[in-house]
Write an enzyme that holds these catalytic residues in place. Structure first.
Site, PDB file in Angstrom:
ATOM      1  N   THR A 338      -4.248  -2.078 -17.595  1.00  0.00           N
ATOM      2  CA  THR A 338      -4.560  -0.818 -16.840  1.00  0.00           C
ATOM      3  C   THR A 338      -4.317  -1.130 -15.343  1.00  0.00           C
ATOM      4  OG1 THR A 338      -6.863  -1.431 -17.190  1.00  0.00           O
ATOM      5  CG2 THR A 338      -6.145   0.644 -18.214  1.00  0.00           C
ATOM      6  N   GLY A 340      -4.027  -1.683 -10.756  1.00  0.00           N
ATOM      7  CA  GLY A 340      -3.046  -2.228  -9.785  1.00  0.00           C
ATOM      8  C   GLY A 340      -3.337  -1.881  -8.329  1.00  0.00           C
ATOM      9  N   GLY A 341      -2.340  -2.103  -7.373  1.00  0.00           N
ATOM     10  CA  GLY A 341      -2.535  -1.824  -5.923  1.00  0.00           C
ATOM     11  C   GLY A 341      -2.936  -3.077  -5.176  1.00  0.00           C
ATOM     12  N   ASP A 362      -6.112  -5.052   7.538  1.00  0.00           N
ATOM     13  CA  ASP A 362      -6.737  -3.808   8.017  1.00  0.00           C
ATOM     14  C   ASP A 362      -7.982  -4.075   8.865  1.00  0.00           C
ATOM     15  OD1 ASP A 362      -4.790  -2.395   6.774  1.00  0.00           O
ATOM     16  OD2 ASP A 362      -6.120  -1.176   5.527  1.00  0.00           O
ATOM     17  N   ASP A 382       0.791   2.583  12.488  1.00  0.00           N
ATOM     18  CA  ASP A 382       1.605   1.742  11.598  1.00  0.00           C
ATOM     19  C   ASP A 382       2.612   0.874  12.335  1.00  0.00           C
ATOM     20  OD1 ASP A 382       0.271   3.759   9.970  1.00  0.00           O
ATOM     21  OD2 ASP A 382       1.451   2.908   8.336  1.00  0.00           O
ATOM     22  N   THR A 470     -10.807   4.994   7.946  1.00  0.00           N
ATOM     23  CA  THR A 470     -11.878   5.140   8.960  1.00  0.00           C
ATOM     24  C   THR A 470     -11.517   6.241   9.958  1.00  0.00           C
ATOM     25  OG1 THR A 470     -10.821   3.317  10.123  1.00  0.00           O
ATOM     26  CG2 THR A 470     -12.762   2.781   8.833  1.00  0.00           C
ATOM     27  N   LYS A 531       3.461   0.060 -11.888  1.00  0.00           N
ATOM     28  CA  LYS A 531       2.870  -0.523 -13.096  1.00  0.00           C
ATOM     29  C   LYS A 531       1.359  -0.338 -13.051  1.00  0.00           C
ATOM     30  CE  LYS A 531       6.025  -4.331 -14.209  1.00  0.00           C
ATOM     31  NZ  LYS A 531       6.147  -5.792 -14.166  1.00  0.00           N
TER      32      LYS A 531
HETATM   33  N1  LIG Z   1      -1.107   0.368 -10.177  1.00  0.00           N
HETATM   34  C1  LIG Z   1      -1.731   1.500  -9.775  1.00  0.00           C
HETATM   35  N2  LIG Z   1      -1.671   2.597 -10.536  1.00  0.00           N
HETATM   36  C2  LIG Z   1      -2.304   3.718 -10.152  1.00  0.00           C
HETATM   37  N3  LIG Z   1      -3.031   3.830  -9.032  1.00  0.00           N
HETATM   38  C3  LIG Z   1      -3.129   2.761  -8.237  1.00  0.00           C
HETATM   39  C4  LIG Z   1      -2.486   1.549  -8.559  1.00  0.00           C
HETATM   40  N4  LIG Z   1      -2.751   0.661  -7.589  1.00  0.00           N
HETATM   41  C5  LIG Z   1      -3.527   1.288  -6.708  1.00  0.00           C
HETATM   42  N5  LIG Z   1      -3.765   2.526  -7.090  1.00  0.00           N
HETATM   43  C6  LIG Z   1      -4.567   3.520  -6.351  1.00  0.00           C
HETATM   44  O1  LIG Z   1      -3.899   3.749  -5.125  1.00  0.00           O
HETATM   45  C7  LIG Z   1      -4.839   3.792  -4.072  1.00  0.00           C
HETATM   46  C8  LIG Z   1      -4.513   2.662  -3.077  1.00  0.00           C
HETATM   47  O2  LIG Z   1      -4.807   1.423  -3.671  1.00  0.00           O
HETATM   48  P1  LIG Z   1      -5.106   0.139  -2.810  1.00  0.00           P
HETATM   49  O3  LIG Z   1      -6.211   0.412  -1.847  1.00  0.00           O
HETATM   50  O4  LIG Z   1      -5.259  -0.984  -3.722  1.00  0.00           O
HETATM   51  O5  LIG Z   1      -3.737   0.041  -2.043  1.00  0.00           O
HETATM   52  P2  LIG Z   1      -3.418  -0.683  -0.708  1.00  0.00           P
HETATM   53  O6  LIG Z   1      -2.045  -1.162  -0.832  1.00  0.00           O
HETATM   54  O7  LIG Z   1      -4.440  -1.692  -0.400  1.00  0.00           O
HETATM   55  O8  LIG Z   1      -3.501   0.499   0.327  1.00  0.00           O
HETATM   56  P3  LIG Z   1      -3.520   0.458   1.945  1.00  0.00           P
HETATM   57  O9  LIG Z   1      -2.319   1.179   2.364  1.00  0.00           O
HETATM   58  O10 LIG Z   1      -4.775   1.103   2.325  1.00  0.00           O
HETATM   59  O11 LIG Z   1      -3.492  -0.959   2.373  1.00  0.00           O
HETATM   60  C9  LIG Z   1      -6.205   3.675  -4.681  1.00  0.00           C
HETATM   61  O12 LIG Z   1      -6.720   4.959  -4.882  1.00  0.00           O
HETATM   62  C10 LIG Z   1      -5.938   2.990  -6.015  1.00  0.00           C
HETATM   63  O13 LIG Z   1      -6.896   3.329  -6.971  1.00  0.00           O
HETATM   64  N1  LIG Z   2      -8.212   0.877   8.664  1.00  0.00           N
HETATM   65  C1  LIG Z   2      -8.100   1.675   9.681  1.00  0.00           C
HETATM   66  O1  LIG Z   2      -8.851   1.623  10.644  1.00  0.00           O
HETATM   67  C2  LIG Z   2      -6.992   2.665   9.664  1.00  0.00           C
HETATM   68  C3  LIG Z   2      -7.024   3.735  10.510  1.00  0.00           C
HETATM   69  C4  LIG Z   2      -5.978   4.631  10.462  1.00  0.00           C
HETATM   70  C5  LIG Z   2      -4.932   4.432   9.599  1.00  0.00           C
HETATM   71  N2  LIG Z   2      -4.941   3.366   8.768  1.00  0.00           N
HETATM   72  C6  LIG Z   2      -3.797   3.163   7.847  1.00  0.00           C
HETATM   73  O2  LIG Z   2      -3.979   2.007   7.083  1.00  0.00           O
HETATM   74  C7  LIG Z   2      -2.730   1.675   6.565  1.00  0.00           C
HETATM   75  C8  LIG Z   2      -2.675   0.216   6.275  1.00  0.00           C
HETATM   76  O3  LIG Z   2      -3.629  -0.119   5.344  1.00  0.00           O
HETATM   77  C9  LIG Z   2      -1.718   2.108   7.584  1.00  0.00           C
HETATM   78  O4  LIG Z   2      -0.733   2.874   6.969  1.00  0.00           O
HETATM   79  C10 LIG Z   2      -2.520   2.939   8.556  1.00  0.00           C
HETATM   80  O5  LIG Z   2      -1.890   4.176   8.846  1.00  0.00           O
HETATM   81  C11 LIG Z   2      -5.964   2.502   8.790  1.00  0.00           C
END
Ligand SMILES: Nc1ncnc2c1ncn2[C@@H]1O[C@H](COP(=O)(O)OP(=O)(O)OP(=O)(O)O)[C@@H](O)[C@H]1O
Ligand SMILES: NC(=O)c1ccc[n+]([C@@H]2O[C@H](CO)[C@@H](O)[C@H]2O)c1
Length: 552
Positions: A338, A340-341, A362, A382, A470, A531
């Site tokens: 199931t 990911g992310g 972050d 970004d 945030t 995935k």
């Molecule tokens: N493999 C996946 N399949 C479906 N949904 C996912 C998957 N991985 C992550 N998600 C969902 O996508 C969202 C972002 O996941 P996550 O916070 O792990 O990503 P991130 O890469 O850390 O994001 P960020 O851009 O904030 O750094 C969450 O709502 C999570 O539940």
């Molecule tokens: N974590 C934060 O304070 C913050 C605030 C505004 C936007 N973001 C977004 O986080 C992502 C990276 O995880 C980037 O794409 C930011 O835009 C983060």
């Protein structure tokens, strides 16, 4: 049973008429002999080391004399019975000075001076032949000698290793003989596959544990001498072996040190199947003391399937419990599909990896009032300047300088290898997780293992719309700033020679970067973020294990 043309070349090996081979693991005979041997040795029912069928021939009792090995059964320092060896099973003081590996010259020397022992004699061991007799009961004070004569005559095996004669108490080790078996051959010629099944070892709490292990030790050493003709590999089956059955480090160390130079040099590969964290950590912490050449010979496989891709398994005996263990592991992997992310993935990895710390990029966003506003009217979140990267690098350096201190100050529980072991010498892992890591040079230089998670534009936009950072995204931020910045950085990253093993095919991707540090050195792995979470987790976990193990 017929004979085989196979020959053993054993440097200075002397075979006397005292070796009784009934319980001894034998090299496999030529094809026509295989069935008979297999019947006895390949099945796990009953005693796999029972006498062979076929026509009678004479038992040849043999004494192996191996060169240059100094073994002593007294309790003086360095002997097999000395307390410092047997009572410190987890002693990590691996003296691997002589863990060198073969070179061409040595091989040639060996072949030139090798004494040939024909297999023929070994296969002519029959029940109707003279019974091997111990010359005398052992004077070891253990009281395990048993009586000589009818019924007990086969209980002792005499081996001469170096200048010393040793007797192996076959009776006491009989339940554990399957620890070492011959698994056929690989490649051209007589490259033996030796299988060491740790699950057959005695439990450390059993009565006479040290005595058994001492005899088993001699048995293993002499088995190796007999079974190995040319190059060989050892498959160490670690699966299904509870910690209490795991051999102490000192025992393994002793095994390594006692096998002669030829055997050490001819060892081409040590495959550890189903490695536990304990085994891996042992090797990791032993790294400074083990020769790189020896470590290069160690390979880890997570499953029997993987093992079968490397080794011909036809004659490799896999204990039932290991088969079962293997199946259960595969199931566990399949069932957990199931999720990911990158943050999600990191959180899961941290839970399973030992001594693992995490640094989230972050956490280094500058305060909102320090974020520039671009010409497009959006706050520029970004871009690398939105982050206090200097602070982030210092944090990473803090871990690198003292992972133990770092872990403690971040509330990470350290899992000691053994009670009282030095945490400084244990394996430590750092995961650095963020979205702009590969574009910041001071960090790109420190990663040892990198993962690159990608998802298509639509999926990225969809997921983003469900998030509340945030500082929440103002309308239009994704298309006006987030996605364009992603494309820009990705292009920069790709053109800056950061190795992306599998190039991104889909134009609409947003990556998550999950570099991981310490002791890895492999190219970036592309991960398909569409995935499931579990799939991603399993993929990375297995990959991390393999990478870690094979790079240590
Ligand atoms: N493999 C996946 N399949 C479906 N949904 C996912 C998957 N991985 C992550 N998600 C969902 O996508 C969202 C972002 O996941 P996550 O916070 O792990 O990503 P991130 O890469 O850390 O994001 P960020 O851009 O904030 O750094 C969450 O709502 C999570 O539940
Ligand atoms: N974590 C934060 O304070 C913050 C605030 C505004 C936007 N973001 C977004 O986080 C992502 C990276 O995880 C980037 O794409 C930011 O835009 C983060």
């Amino acid at each position: 049973m017929g004979t085989t043309e196979a020959t053993l070349r054993m440097e200075n090996l002397e075979v006397k008429d005292e070796w009784q081979d009934e319980d001894f693991p034998r090299p496999l005979p030529e094809d026509e002999d295989l069935d008979g041997l297999t019947d006895n040795r390949m099945s796990h029912s009953g005693s796999p080391y029972g006498g062979h069928g076929g026509s009678a021939a004479q038992i040849k009792r043999r004494t192996l004399i191996a060169p240059d090995i100094n073994l002593s059964l007294d309790r003086s320092e360095g002997s097999l019975l000395s307390d410092d060896i047997l009572d410190t099973p987890d002693d990590l003081d691996l003296n691997v000075e002589d863990m060198d590996t073969p070179d061409e010259t040595d091989s040639l020397e060996f072949i030139a001076s090798g004494t040939e022992l024909e297999w023929e004699g070994l296969y002519e061991v029959r029940d109707d032949a003279p019974v091997a007799r111990a010359k005398e009961a052992p004077v070891d004070g253990s009281g395990k000698g048993g009586e000589e004569g009818e019924g007990t005559a086969r209980l002792w095996r005499t081996v001469i290793i170096g200048d010393q004669e040793h007797r192996i108490d076959m009776q006491v080790i009989r339940p554990y003989l399957r620890v070492v078996t011959h698994g056929g051959y690989y490649g051209e010629g007589l490259n033996a596959i030796i299988v060491f099944a740790a699950c057959y070892l005695p439990e450390s709490g059993c009565p006479d544990y040290h005595y058994i292990m001492e005899n088993l030790f001699l048995y293993v050493i002499s088995s190796l001498e007999l079974l190995v003709a040319e190059d060989y590999m050892i498959i160490y089956l670690n699966g299904a072996t509870p910690r209490r059955r795991m051999p102490g480090i000192s025992w393994l160390k002793r095994c390594y040190q006692m096998i002669d130079r030829r055997l050490r040099k001819n060892l081409k590969c040590l495959i550890i199947a189903h490695p536990s964290w304990f085994i891996r950590t042992v090797l990791a912490v032993s790294r400074p003391f083990i020769s790189v050449k020896f470590l290069d010979k160690v390979r880890y496989v997570q499953s029997l399937e993987e093992l079968a891709q490397i080794v011909p398994m036809e004659h490799v005996q896999i204990p039932e419990c290991v088969l079962q263990y293997d199946e259960e592991r595969i199931k566990a992997q399949t069932e957990s599909v199931t999720n990911g992310g990158k943050t999600t993935l990191t959180k899961r990895l941290v839970k399973i990896l030992p001594n693992c710390c995490v640094i989230h990029q972050d956490d280094f966003f500058k305060p909102q009032d320090q974020i520039e506003v671009g010409e497009d009217g959006f706050k520029q979140w970004d871009v690398i300047t939105a982050l206090d990267m200097e602070a982030m690098v210092n944090t990473v350096k803090g871990w690198m300088e003292n992972p133990v201190k770092f872990a403690r100050s971040h509330g990470v529980t350290l899992s000691p290898l053994t009670d009282g072991s030095d945490p400084e010498r244990e394996l430590h892992i750092l995961i650095v997780e963020g979205f702009l890591l590969y574009n910041y040079k001071p960090l790109t230089e420190i990663y040892d293992k990198c993962y690159y998670v990608s998802i298509p534009y639509e999926e990225c936009k969809r997921r983003r719309s469900t998030r509340t950072y945030t500082v929440p995204d103002p309308p239009g931020l994704f298309d006006g700033h987030v996605w364009p910045m992603y494309l820009k950085h990705r292009n920069e990253m790709e053109s800056s020679c950061i190795p992306i093993r599998k190039r991104i095919i889909n134009q609409g991707l947003r990556e998550s970067l999950l570099p991981c540090s310490k002791s890895f050195s492999s190219p970036t792995e592309y991960l398909d973020g569409t995935k499931s979470k579990d799939e991603l987790y399993n993929q990375v976990y297995v990959d991390l294990q393999n990478t870690l193990l094979n790079k240590l």
